[in-house]
Design a protein around this motif. Structure first.
Motif, PDB file in Angstrom:
ATOM      1  N   GLY A  89      99.557 -39.735 -68.986  1.00  0.00           N
ATOM      2  CA  GLY A  89     100.040 -40.885 -69.744  1.00  0.00           C
ATOM      3  C   GLY A  89      99.877 -42.130 -68.913  1.00  0.00           C
ATOM      4  O   GLY A  89      99.207 -42.128 -67.878  1.00  0.00           O
ATOM      5  N   LEU A  90     100.509 -43.204 -69.341  1.00  0.00           N
ATOM      6  CA  LEU A  90     100.316 -44.478 -68.665  1.00  0.00           C
ATOM      7  C   LEU A  90     101.126 -44.595 -67.384  1.00  0.00           C
ATOM      8  O   LEU A  90     100.603 -44.891 -66.331  1.00  0.00           O
ATOM      9  N   GLY A  91     102.416 -44.352 -67.436  1.00  0.00           N
ATOM     10  CA  GLY A  91     103.223 -44.447 -66.229  1.00  0.00           C
ATOM     11  C   GLY A  91     103.139 -45.826 -65.596  1.00  0.00           C
ATOM     12  O   GLY A  91     102.956 -46.851 -66.260  1.00  0.00           O
ATOM     13  N   ARG A  92     103.218 -45.845 -64.271  1.00  0.00           N
ATOM     14  CA  ARG A  92     103.187 -47.100 -63.533  1.00  0.00           C
ATOM     15  C   ARG A  92     101.761 -47.612 -63.432  1.00  0.00           C
ATOM     16  O   ARG A  92     100.813 -46.843 -63.332  1.00  0.00           O
ATOM     17  N   ASP A  93     101.610 -48.920 -63.419  1.00  0.00           N
ATOM     18  CA  ASP A  93     100.288 -49.543 -63.345  1.00  0.00           C
ATOM     19  C   ASP A  93      99.574 -49.101 -62.069  1.00  0.00           C
ATOM     20  O   ASP A  93     100.034 -49.383 -60.963  1.00  0.00           O
ATOM     21  N   PRO A  94      98.404 -48.405 -62.194  1.00  0.00           N
ATOM     22  CA  PRO A  94      97.676 -47.975 -61.006  1.00  0.00           C
ATOM     23  C   PRO A  94      97.173 -49.131 -60.150  1.00  0.00           C
ATOM     24  O   PRO A  94      96.806 -48.927 -59.000  1.00  0.00           O
ATOM     25  N   GLY A  95      97.123 -50.337 -60.691  1.00  0.00           N
ATOM     26  CA  GLY A  95      96.709 -51.484 -59.901  1.00  0.00           C
ATOM     27  C   GLY A  95      97.810 -52.003 -59.003  1.00  0.00           C
ATOM     28  O   GLY A  95      97.598 -52.906 -58.198  1.00  0.00           O
ATOM     29  N   HIS A  96      99.000 -51.422 -59.128  1.00  0.00           N
ATOM     30  CA  HIS A  96     100.156 -51.897 -58.371  1.00  0.00           C
ATOM     31  C   HIS A  96     100.426 -50.977 -57.183  1.00  0.00           C
ATOM     32  O   HIS A  96     100.308 -49.760 -57.269  1.00  0.00           O
ATOM     33  N   GLY A  97     100.779 -51.536 -56.064  1.00  0.00           N
ATOM     34  CA  GLY A  97     101.230 -50.748 -54.933  1.00  0.00           C
ATOM     35  C   GLY A  97     100.108 -50.044 -54.205  1.00  0.00           C
ATOM     36  O   GLY A  97      99.060 -50.611 -53.938  1.00  0.00           O
ATOM     37  N   THR A  98     100.321 -48.781 -53.920  1.00  0.00           N
ATOM     38  CA  THR A  98      99.451 -48.067 -52.996  1.00  0.00           C
ATOM     39  C   THR A  98      98.426 -47.175 -53.683  1.00  0.00           C
ATOM     40  O   THR A  98      97.852 -46.293 -53.051  1.00  0.00           O
ATOM     41  N   TRP A  99      98.176 -47.353 -54.961  1.00  0.00           N
ATOM     42  CA  TRP A  99      97.169 -46.525 -55.630  1.00  0.00           C
ATOM     43  C   TRP A  99      95.815 -46.726 -54.956  1.00  0.00           C
ATOM     44  O   TRP A  99      95.401 -47.858 -54.685  1.00  0.00           O
ATOM     45  N   PRO A 100      95.100 -45.638 -54.677  1.00  0.00           N
ATOM     46  CA  PRO A 100      93.769 -45.770 -54.065  1.00  0.00           C
ATOM     47  C   PRO A 100      92.770 -46.333 -55.064  1.00  0.00           C
ATOM     48  O   PRO A 100      92.962 -46.263 -56.280  1.00  0.00           O
ATOM     49  N   GLU A 101      91.701 -46.878 -54.532  1.00  0.00           N
ATOM     50  CA  GLU A 101      90.667 -47.460 -55.388  1.00  0.00           C
ATOM     51  C   GLU A 101      89.697 -46.374 -55.840  1.00  0.00           C
ATOM     52  O   GLU A 101      88.560 -46.287 -55.382  1.00  0.00           O
ATOM     53  N   LEU A 102      90.165 -45.553 -56.759  1.00  0.00           N
ATOM     54  CA  LEU A 102      89.355 -44.498 -57.347  1.00  0.00           C
ATOM     55  C   LEU A 102      89.324 -44.687 -58.862  1.00  0.00           C
ATOM     56  O   LEU A 102      90.257 -45.245 -59.442  1.00  0.00           O
ATOM     57  N   PRO A 103      88.257 -44.215 -59.523  1.00  0.00           N
ATOM     58  CA  PRO A 103      88.242 -44.265 -60.987  1.00  0.00           C
ATOM     59  C   PRO A 103      89.403 -43.459 -61.559  1.00  0.00           C
ATOM     60  O   PRO A 103      89.745 -42.390 -61.033  1.00  0.00           O
ATOM     61  N   VAL A 104      90.005 -43.984 -62.619  1.00  0.00           N
ATOM     62  CA  VAL A 104      91.145 -43.315 -63.246  1.00  0.00           C
ATOM     63  C   VAL A 104      90.877 -43.121 -64.732  1.00  0.00           C
ATOM     64  O   VAL A 104      90.500 -44.066 -65.435  1.00  0.00           O
ATOM     65  N   LEU A 105      91.044 -41.878 -65.182  1.00  0.00           N
ATOM     66  CA  LEU A 105      91.070 -41.584 -66.613  1.00  0.00           C
ATOM     67  C   LEU A 105      92.534 -41.576 -67.010  1.00  0.00           C
ATOM     68  O   LEU A 105      93.298 -40.707 -66.576  1.00  0.00           O
ATOM     69  N   MET A 106      92.940 -42.572 -67.807  1.00  0.00           N
ATOM     70  CA  MET A 106      94.357 -42.728 -68.148  1.00  0.00           C
ATOM     71  C   MET A 106      94.659 -42.102 -69.500  1.00  0.00           C
ATOM     72  O   MET A 106      93.967 -42.362 -70.491  1.00  0.00           O
ATOM     73  N   GLY A 107      95.706 -41.293 -69.513  1.00  0.00           N
ATOM     74  CA  GLY A 107      96.129 -40.681 -70.754  1.00  0.00           C
ATOM     75  C   GLY A 107      96.699 -41.695 -71.715  1.00  0.00           C
ATOM     76  O   GLY A 107      97.504 -42.550 -71.339  1.00  0.00           O
ATOM     77  N   ALA A 108      96.275 -41.625 -72.966  1.00  0.00           N
ATOM     78  CA  ALA A 108      96.767 -42.520 -74.013  1.00  0.00           C
ATOM     79  C   ALA A 108      96.574 -41.830 -75.354  1.00  0.00           C
ATOM     80  O   ALA A 108      95.709 -40.959 -75.496  1.00  0.00           O
ATOM     81  N   LEU A 109      97.365 -42.239 -76.313  1.00  0.00           N
ATOM     82  CA  LEU A 109      97.241 -41.671 -77.656  1.00  0.00           C
ATOM     83  C   LEU A 109      97.229 -42.748 -78.730  1.00  0.00           C
ATOM     84  O   LEU A 109      96.385 -42.732 -79.611  1.00  0.00           O
ATOM     85  N   THR A 110      98.153 -43.697 -78.643  1.00  0.00           N
ATOM     86  CA  THR A 110      98.279 -44.707 -79.684  1.00  0.00           C
ATOM     87  C   THR A 110      97.386 -45.912 -79.395  1.00  0.00           C
ATOM     88  O   THR A 110      96.963 -46.116 -78.248  1.00  0.00           O
ATOM     89  N   PRO A 111      97.116 -46.745 -80.407  1.00  0.00           N
ATOM     90  CA  PRO A 111      96.345 -47.967 -80.152  1.00  0.00           C
ATOM     91  C   PRO A 111      96.963 -48.849 -79.071  1.00  0.00           C
ATOM     92  O   PRO A 111      96.246 -49.404 -78.237  1.00  0.00           O
TER      93      PRO A 111
END
Length: 208
Positions: A89-111
């Motif tokens: 799912g979405l969770g916390r913004d991967p652009g925030h904090g210590t997320w590594p710079e890797l491609p992310v497939l983000m879970g989503a369902l609704t528009p």
């Protein structure tokens, strides 16, 4: 990471109960030509599996970590050798904090979730659970989001994989219909047979 160039437009999802069996499953998938694999962090010893598979398969195999829920998960996965991350799912913004710079497939369902995922820089939207709306739902989403790359995950078997690809998915993520119980100690020859059937079905359709 070019999702449209994945072998058979397929990302295998390895989720099991035994780390050694999970590693054998990853290596067998690669031997059989399925070189894009997500190892779910719900698998015991998942980071060890990623690390060992990376050593065995080298730097050019598309090997990722799935069920990434936190920044800490993401960093540990990157340190283990993951080349991409997958969230349910979405969770916390991967652009925030210590997320590594890797491609992310983000879970989503609704528009609304699709919009948020694209705003956060997702490589692709993991449409999950895909079984909830089926290919018709993906087709409906493609109307307002024609340029968003969708990777349906959840309940994907051969028939639904073909239907989702026909509806505009760039690739599909498939777990038990392909991997079966191999990641929990199941028969690797049976895994090879499933891969062969999958490869035949998907190759014929993509070539058509």
């Amino acid at each position: 990471m070019n999702l449209t160039e994945l072998p058979y437009r397929t990302m295998a999802i390895v989720r099991g109960t035994d780390r050694d069996a999970a590693l054998r499953a990853v290596l067998t998938l690669a031997e059989e030509g399925v070189t894009a694999t997500e190892v779910s962090l719900t698998t015991p010893g998942a980071l060890w599996v990623i690390e060992q598979a990376r050593r065995e398969l080298g730097p050019h195999v598309t090997l990722g970590a799935g069920t990434v829920l936190t920044c800490e998960d993401a960093v540990r996965a990157a340190d283990a050798g993951a080349s991409f991350l997958v969230t349910p799912g979405l969770g916390r913004d991967p652009g925030h904090g210590t997320w590594p710079e890797l491609p992310v497939l983000m879970g989503a369902l609704t528009p609304s979730e699709v919009i948020t995922a694209t705003e956060r820089g997702a490589l692709a939207v993991k449409l999950f659970p895909a079984s909830l709306g089926g290919p018709g739902y993906l087709k409906a989403l493609r109307d307002p989001f024609p340029t968003v790359p969708f990777v349906p995950v959840g309940g994907i078997d051969t028939a639904s994989a073909l239907a989702h690809l026909a509806a505009g998915a760039v690739a599909v993520g498939v777990g038990s219909p392909l991997v079966g119980d191999a990641a929990s100690g199941g028969d690797l020859d049976a895994l090879r047979e499933r891969v062969a059937r999958w490869r035949t079905a998907l190759t014929e359709e993509i070539a058509a």
